[in-house]
Design an enzyme around this catalytic site. Structure first.
Site, PDB file in Angstrom:
ATOM      1  N   LYS A 179       0.805  -1.212   0.000  1.00 23.18           N
ATOM      2  CA  LYS A 179       0.000   0.000   0.000  1.00 23.18           C
ATOM      3  C   LYS A 179       0.842   1.268   0.000  1.00 23.18           C
ATOM      4  O   LYS A 179       1.979   1.281   0.441  1.00 23.18           O
ATOM      5  CB  LYS A 179      -0.973   0.008   1.163  1.00 23.18           C
ATOM      6  CG  LYS A 179      -0.394   0.479   2.467  1.00 23.18           C
ATOM      7  CD  LYS A 179      -1.452   0.990   3.442  1.00 23.18           C
ATOM      8  CE  LYS A 179      -2.113   2.247   2.980  1.00 23.18           C
ATOM      9  NZ  LYS A 179      -1.205   3.397   2.859  1.00 23.18           N
ATOM     10  N   ASN A 184     -14.749   4.417   0.217  1.00 21.20           N
ATOM     11  CA  ASN A 184     -13.667   4.395   1.200  1.00 21.20           C
ATOM     12  C   ASN A 184     -12.967   5.738   1.262  1.00 21.20           C
ATOM     13  O   ASN A 184     -12.873   6.455   0.261  1.00 21.20           O
ATOM     14  CB  ASN A 184     -12.672   3.272   0.902  1.00 21.20           C
ATOM     15  CG  ASN A 184     -11.744   3.608  -0.242  1.00 21.20           C
ATOM     16  OD1 ASN A 184     -10.754   4.301  -0.055  1.00 21.20           O
ATOM     17  ND2 ASN A 184     -12.052   3.104  -1.439  1.00 21.20           N
ATOM     18  N   SER A 185     -12.501   6.065   2.442  1.00 20.43           N
ATOM     19  CA  SER A 185     -11.769   7.305   2.670  1.00 20.43           C
ATOM     20  C   SER A 185     -10.821   7.077   3.842  1.00 20.43           C
ATOM     21  O   SER A 185     -11.251   7.028   4.987  1.00 20.43           O
ATOM     22  CB  SER A 185     -12.741   8.448   2.972  1.00 20.43           C
ATOM     23  OG  SER A 185     -12.046   9.641   3.258  1.00 20.43           O
ATOM     24  N   PHE A 186      -9.538   6.936   3.524  1.00 19.47           N
ATOM     25  CA  PHE A 186      -8.535   6.643   4.549  1.00 19.47           C
ATOM     26  C   PHE A 186      -7.563   7.794   4.797  1.00 19.47           C
ATOM     27  O   PHE A 186      -6.957   7.883   5.858  1.00 19.47           O
ATOM     28  CB  PHE A 186      -7.730   5.402   4.157  1.00 19.47           C
ATOM     29  CG  PHE A 186      -8.504   4.120   4.258  1.00 19.47           C
ATOM     30  CD1 PHE A 186      -8.548   3.411   5.444  1.00 19.47           C
ATOM     31  CD2 PHE A 186      -9.188   3.615   3.162  1.00 19.47           C
ATOM     32  CE1 PHE A 186      -9.256   2.220   5.544  1.00 19.47           C
ATOM     33  CE2 PHE A 186      -9.897   2.429   3.245  1.00 19.47           C
ATOM     34  CZ  PHE A 186      -9.933   1.730   4.447  1.00 19.47           C
ATOM     35  N   ASN A 244       1.436   7.241  -6.970  1.00 16.94           N
ATOM     36  CA  ASN A 244      -0.006   7.480  -6.982  1.00 16.94           C
ATOM     37  C   ASN A 244      -0.296   8.930  -7.346  1.00 16.94           C
ATOM     38  O   ASN A 244      -0.087   9.836  -6.541  1.00 16.94           O
ATOM     39  CB  ASN A 244      -0.587   7.140  -5.606  1.00 16.94           C
ATOM     40  CG  ASN A 244      -2.101   7.198  -5.591  1.00 16.94           C
ATOM     41  OD1 ASN A 244      -2.731   7.597  -6.569  1.00 16.94           O
ATOM     42  ND2 ASN A 244      -2.691   6.807  -4.490  1.00 16.94           N
ATOM     43  N   CYS A 280      -4.863  10.563  -6.276  1.00 17.89           N
ATOM     44  CA  CYS A 280      -5.516  11.073  -5.070  1.00 17.89           C
ATOM     45  C   CYS A 280      -5.355  12.580  -5.001  1.00 17.89           C
ATOM     46  O   CYS A 280      -4.420  13.145  -5.562  1.00 17.89           O
ATOM     47  CB  CYS A 280      -4.935  10.417  -3.825  1.00 17.89           C
ATOM     48  SG  CYS A 280      -5.523   8.723  -3.595  1.00 17.89           S
TER      49      CYS A 280
END
Length: 370
Positions: free
Chosen positions: A82, A135-137, A200, A203
């Site tokens: 991750k 989802n929201s982390f 990434n 985001c």
């Protein structure tokens, strides 16, 4: 091996930290023998790594080495560790994952649905086709010393025909610091033994003036070319993670700038960004500060396949050497083939793995081509 056996291997009622320390939650899971173990001479080559299959896990659910170990044993030959940051970063409080109330079981969103409003529900789906979550982390990350040890440990679990991607992102308050932070983070991945790095870009980020970096092809070029300089001497390929795009010309320019920067592959999609509210009160379901969150699961498959098909066409049109990793909505074993047949070199499942840890083995053991 049919739904529902148990709760998801990620406990949505627990914090990210609890899931990291104590997960995956696999009580009742029975290991399945894999019937498609190939002769190594028949492995596929992906960015210099020999893989027994094109089945993987995208950045997200594999929180640490124990999660990676489980995915490898469950038949995923290209898991992604991750997304990490250059420093310890605490994510959002619970709730981080909620089920969504859809109009119909076969509801499929398109890229034009991004930004629309959905409602959360406490009703648990009863089939994989109904599986829709938000989802929201906040992209939490463990600290540097933990990552050095744990990423190396994750690599130690790789078997024949398996490899691992390490996902990174940048964090800063200014454009210069932001770029440097990407470099600092990629160095952590390299020092921990990364074989492939994914950055990434899908985001939210406020520094570039764009909602998401991938919408700015020039920013993608600047960051990617800097990272490639760090990675090329170590012979580590760079993958970039992007999302859906309405503007075809901009998407074509994104791919041009990525290849110009030395990027080896593009992964997509992440999620569809939507507003999730309470059906009665209209208040944000995840909390006042999180009106928008990512939608995952079965209903984004159509948008993801559209992205893969378009991306594949662009690569052919540009006579590009870029490779494709496709994900989004793969919740049944046959969905892997949908992505591979649409032009993806690698097909990946996140939500599918979390709710059906047998999904990859079902593909391996039922696939006539293996």
């Amino acid at each position: 091996m049919e739904w529902p056996i148990n709760k998801p291997i990620y406990d949505i009622n627990k914090s990210w930290e609890d899931n990291l320390e104590n997960g995956p939650f696999i009580e009742g899971y029975k290991k399945v023998d894999r019937n498609d173990n190939k002769d190594p001479s028949k492995y596929i080559d992906f960015l210099g790594q020999k893989l027994a299959s094109p089945i993987g896990v995208p950045a997200g659910p594999l929180l640490n080495s124990q999660w990676v170990k489980f995915a490898l044993e469950a038949g995923f030959d290209l898991p992604t560790y991750k997304t990490i940051r250059s420093h310890e970063h605490f994510g959002h409080p619970v709730p981080n994952v909620m089920y969504l109330d859809l109009e119909s079981e076969d509801k499929q969103f398109t890229k034009s649905d991004s930004g629309s409003t959905l409602h959360a529900t406490q009703t648990i789906p009863t089939t994989m086709d109904q599986l829709a979550i938000t989802n929201s982390f906040g992209m939490p990350s463990m600290g540097k010393e933990y990552l050095y040890k744990d990423i190396a440990l994750a690599h130690s679990y790789l078997g024949s025909g398996q490899s691992m991607i390490v996902s990174i992102t940048g964090t800063a308050s200014s454009a210069h610091d932001f770029l440097q932070d990407f470099v600092d983070t990629v160095r952590i991945a390299c020092d921990a033994g990364a074989k492939m790095v994914e950055v990434n870009y899908s985001c939210p980020n406020v520094v570039t003036g764009e909602g998401q970096i991938y919408h700015n092809p020039d920013a993608v070029y600047e960051i990617s070319s800097t990272l490639v300089k760090e990675l090329s001497s170590k012979n580590i390929p760079l993958i970039i993670k992007v999302g859906v795009m309405d503007d075809l010309e901009k998407m074509e320019r994104l791919f041009q700038q990525a290849e110009r920067a030395g990027v080896a592959a593009i992964a997509g999609i992440n999620t569809l960004s939507m507003k999730v509210t309470d059906k009665i009160t209209g208040e944000p379901s995840l909390g006042a500060s999180r009106l928008t969150s990512g939608v995952c699961g079965a209903p984004i498959r159509s948008a993801a396949l559209d992205w893969v098909s378009t991306a594949s066409s662009i690569i052919k049109k540009q006579n590009s050497k870029l490779k494709l990793l496709g994900c989004g909505g793969i919740v049944k074993p046959e969905h892997f083939d949908d992505f591979l047949n649409s032009g993806a070199d690698i097909a990946m499942s996140a939500t599918g793995l979390m709710w059906d840890p047998y999904i990859a083995m079902k593909w391996h053991n039922n696939n006539k081509n293996n």
